[in-house]
Design a protein around this motif. Structure first.
Motif, PDB file in Angstrom:
ATOM      1  N   GLN A 107       0.820  -1.215   0.000  1.00 37.04           N
ATOM      2  CA  GLN A 107       0.000   0.000   0.000  1.00 37.04           C
ATOM      3  C   GLN A 107       0.851   1.261   0.000  1.00 37.04           C
ATOM      4  OE1 GLN A 107      -3.698   0.250   0.303  1.00 37.04           O
ATOM      5  NE2 GLN A 107      -3.082   2.249  -0.444  1.00 37.04           N
ATOM      6  N   ASP A 108       1.904   1.309   0.819  1.00 40.54           N
ATOM      7  CA  ASP A 108       2.705   2.529   0.901  1.00 40.54           C
ATOM      8  C   ASP A 108       3.437   2.810  -0.410  1.00 40.54           C
ATOM      9  OD1 ASP A 108       4.351   0.304   1.410  1.00 40.54           O
ATOM     10  OD2 ASP A 108       5.760   1.485   2.598  1.00 40.54           O
ATOM     11  N   VAL A 109       3.820   1.769  -1.153  1.00 45.77           N
ATOM     12  CA  VAL A 109       4.484   1.949  -2.444  1.00 45.77           C
ATOM     13  C   VAL A 109       3.492   2.531  -3.450  1.00 45.77           C
ATOM     14  CG1 VAL A 109       5.579   0.752  -4.388  1.00 45.77           C
ATOM     15  CG2 VAL A 109       6.220   0.166  -2.038  1.00 45.77           C
ATOM     16  N   VAL A 110       2.284   1.953  -3.493  1.00 46.59           N
ATOM     17  CA  VAL A 110       1.250   2.467  -4.397  1.00 46.59           C
ATOM     18  C   VAL A 110       0.931   3.916  -4.048  1.00 46.59           C
ATOM     19  CG1 VAL A 110      -1.158   2.250  -5.133  1.00 46.59           C
ATOM     20  CG2 VAL A 110       0.261   0.217  -4.921  1.00 46.59           C
ATOM     21  N   ASP A 111       0.763   4.214  -2.752  1.00 47.09           N
ATOM     22  CA  ASP A 111       0.460   5.578  -2.324  1.00 47.09           C
ATOM     23  C   ASP A 111       1.561   6.547  -2.754  1.00 47.09           C
ATOM     24  OD1 ASP A 111      -1.865   4.647  -1.176  1.00 47.09           O
ATOM     25  OD2 ASP A 111      -1.088   4.709   0.883  1.00 47.09           O
ATOM     26  N   GLY A 112       2.827   6.128  -2.610  1.00 46.11           N
ATOM     27  CA  GLY A 112       3.948   6.976  -3.003  1.00 46.11           C
ATOM     28  C   GLY A 112       3.971   7.235  -4.500  1.00 46.11           C
ATOM     29  N   LEU A 113       3.729   6.191  -5.277  1.00 40.30           N
ATOM     30  CA  LEU A 113       3.713   6.349  -6.732  1.00 40.30           C
ATOM     31  C   LEU A 113       2.561   7.241  -7.178  1.00 40.30           C
ATOM     32  CD1 LEU A 113       4.557   2.696  -7.819  1.00 40.30           C
ATOM     33  CD2 LEU A 113       6.037   4.698  -8.032  1.00 40.30           C
ATOM     34  N   VAL A 114       1.384   6.989  -6.633  1.00 41.96           N
ATOM     35  CA  VAL A 114       0.212   7.796  -6.990  1.00 41.96           C
ATOM     36  C   VAL A 114       0.434   9.240  -6.549  1.00 41.96           C
ATOM     37  CG1 VAL A 114      -2.253   8.127  -6.537  1.00 41.96           C
ATOM     38  CG2 VAL A 114      -1.371   5.844  -7.062  1.00 41.96           C
ATOM     39  N   GLY A 115       1.070   9.424  -5.391  1.00 40.22           N
ATOM     40  CA  GLY A 115       1.386  10.779  -4.916  1.00 40.22           C
ATOM     41  C   GLY A 115       2.329  11.510  -5.855  1.00 40.22           C
ATOM     42  N   ASN A 116       3.137  10.767  -6.582  1.00 37.63           N
ATOM     43  CA  ASN A 116       4.045  11.357  -7.578  1.00 37.63           C
ATOM     44  C   ASN A 116       3.386  11.444  -8.952  1.00 37.63           C
ATOM     45  OD1 ASN A 116       6.194  11.787  -5.856  1.00 37.63           O
ATOM     46  ND2 ASN A 116       7.087   9.779  -6.223  1.00 37.63           N
ATOM     47  N   LYS A 117       2.079  11.299  -8.988  1.00 37.72           N
ATOM     48  CA  LYS A 117       1.289  11.394 -10.226  1.00 37.72           C
ATOM     49  C   LYS A 117       1.489  10.214 -11.168  1.00 37.72           C
ATOM     50  CE  LYS A 117      -0.075  15.612  -9.176  1.00 37.72           C
ATOM     51  NZ  LYS A 117      -0.661  15.626  -7.881  1.00 37.72           N
ATOM     52  N   CYS A 118       1.778   9.035 -10.619  1.00 32.53           N
ATOM     53  CA  CYS A 118       1.938   7.826 -11.425  1.00 32.53           C
ATOM     54  C   CYS A 118       0.590   7.119 -11.543  1.00 32.53           C
ATOM     55  CB  CYS A 118       2.955   6.884 -10.785  1.00 32.53           C
ATOM     56  SG  CYS A 118       3.217   5.357 -11.712  1.00 32.53           S
ATOM     57  N   ARG A 119       0.266   6.699 -12.751  1.00 30.66           N
ATOM     58  CA  ARG A 119      -0.946   5.904 -12.995  1.00 30.66           C
ATOM     59  C   ARG A 119      -0.566   4.446 -12.784  1.00 30.66           C
ATOM     60  NH1 ARG A 119      -3.720   3.312 -17.611  1.00 30.66           N
ATOM     61  NH2 ARG A 119      -1.684   3.229 -18.577  1.00 30.66           N
ATOM     62  N   VAL A 120      -1.197   3.797 -11.815  1.00 34.76           N
ATOM     63  CA  VAL A 120      -0.906   2.398 -11.487  1.00 34.76           C
ATOM     64  C   VAL A 120      -2.126   1.560 -11.859  1.00 34.76           C
ATOM     65  CG1 VAL A 120      -0.318   0.777  -9.644  1.00 34.76           C
ATOM     66  CG2 VAL A 120       0.573   3.119  -9.567  1.00 34.76           C
ATOM     67  N   VAL A 121      -1.946   0.596 -12.776  1.00 34.61           N
ATOM     68  CA  VAL A 121      -3.048  -0.287 -13.151  1.00 34.61           C
ATOM     69  C   VAL A 121      -2.600  -1.744 -13.050  1.00 34.61           C
ATOM     70  CG1 VAL A 121      -4.292   1.324 -14.637  1.00 34.61           C
ATOM     71  CG2 VAL A 121      -2.510  -0.076 -15.615  1.00 34.61           C
ATOM     72  N   GLY A 122      -3.514  -2.574 -12.591  1.00 33.53           N
ATOM     73  CA  GLY A 122      -3.263  -4.002 -12.522  1.00 33.53           C
ATOM     74  C   GLY A 122      -2.550  -4.480 -11.277  1.00 33.53           C
ATOM     75  N   ALA A 123      -2.309  -3.616 -10.313  1.00 35.18           N
ATOM     76  CA  ALA A 123      -1.634  -4.023  -9.080  1.00 35.18           C
ATOM     77  C   ALA A 123      -2.659  -4.481  -8.053  1.00 35.18           C
ATOM     78  CB  ALA A 123      -0.822  -2.865  -8.506  1.00 35.18           C
ATOM     79  N   VAL A 124      -2.326  -5.511  -7.319  1.00 31.54           N
ATOM     80  CA  VAL A 124      -3.128  -5.946  -6.190  1.00 31.54           C
ATOM     81  C   VAL A 124      -2.488  -5.306  -4.970  1.00 31.54           C
ATOM     82  CG1 VAL A 124      -3.927  -7.908  -4.828  1.00 31.54           C
ATOM     83  CG2 VAL A 124      -3.721  -8.123  -7.308  1.00 31.54           C
ATOM     84  N   VAL A 125      -3.188  -4.387  -4.342  1.00 31.48           N
ATOM     85  CA  VAL A 125      -2.622  -3.623  -3.240  1.00 31.48           C
ATOM     86  C   VAL A 125      -2.605  -4.465  -1.972  1.00 31.48           C
ATOM     87  CG1 VAL A 125      -2.819  -1.526  -1.861  1.00 31.48           C
ATOM     88  CG2 VAL A 125      -3.417  -1.485  -4.283  1.00 31.48           C
ATOM     89  N   LYS A 126      -1.402  -4.589  -1.377  1.00 36.02           N
ATOM     90  CA  LYS A 126      -1.243  -5.308  -0.108  1.00 36.02           C
ATOM     91  C   LYS A 126      -1.433  -4.318   1.021  1.00 36.02           C
ATOM     92  CE  LYS A 126       2.835  -7.121  -0.109  1.00 36.02           C
ATOM     93  NZ  LYS A 126       4.015  -7.968   0.022  1.00 36.02           N
ATOM     94  N   LYS A 127      -2.322  -4.639   1.930  1.00 36.79           N
ATOM     95  CA  LYS A 127      -2.552  -3.790   3.101  1.00 36.79           C
ATOM     96  C   LYS A 127      -1.496  -4.093   4.151  1.00 36.79           C
ATOM     97  CE  LYS A 127      -6.418  -2.128   1.541  1.00 36.79           C
ATOM     98  NZ  LYS A 127      -6.574  -0.764   1.141  1.00 36.79           N
ATOM     99  N   GLY A 128      -0.868  -3.055   4.692  1.00 36.12           N
ATOM    100  CA  GLY A 128       0.122  -3.238   5.747  1.00 36.12           C
ATOM    101  C   GLY A 128       1.364  -3.933   5.225  1.00 36.12           C
TER     102      GLY A 128
END
Length: 145
Positions: free
Chosen positions: A114-135
């Protein structure tokens, strides 16, 4: 000068080591081959902006050195159902604006913290197809579209 290299549909099983010495390479397509992983020396490609490994059905690993590719804007690993996770270093890719991990099947399988996805999205990255792991030790989670 920038160099683009398309090694599409060449039945490659591995990446030739000489390829990672092409430091002026800006675009690399290794799509639709038989590659299982990329070498750790991939990090030497300091000018790489686009990397495509789509359609490598046995592809299962990106190297930790991926994080050294500071200019990387696009990373596509579509239709790579054996790719189950990304190296932690992906979170340092501040130039990344497009990350595509769709498997093309009924279910996406690449787990990203989750924190990696949040960081990428925060940098304006479009993330598709990832299964987000909580914690830190999460199992599965909701998909990020």
């Amino acid at each position: 000068p920038s160099l683009q290299l398309y090694l599409y549909m060449n039945k490659l099983e591995s990446v030739p080591s000489a390829l990672t010495s092409l430091t002026c390479l800006s675009k690399l397509s290794l799509s639709k081959n038989n590659i299982k992983s990329l070498p750790e020396t991939l990090g030497n490609l300091s000018h790489l902006e686009e990397l495509y490994v789509n359609g490598n059905s046995k592809f299962s690993a990106l190297p930790q050195s991926l994080g050294q590719l500071k200019l990387l804007r696009s990373l596509a690993a579509r239709a790579c159902p054996k790719l189950k996770s990304l190296p932690a270093s992906v979170s340092s890719l501040e130039s990344l604006i497009d990350l595509d991990l769709r498997t093309g099947g009924k279910k996406d399988v690449c787990k990203v913290p989750q924190d990696v996805v949040d960081g990428l999205v925060g940098n304006k990255c479009r993330v598709v197809g990832a299964v987000v792991k909580k914690g830190k030790k999460g199992k599965g989670g909701k998909k990020k579209k």
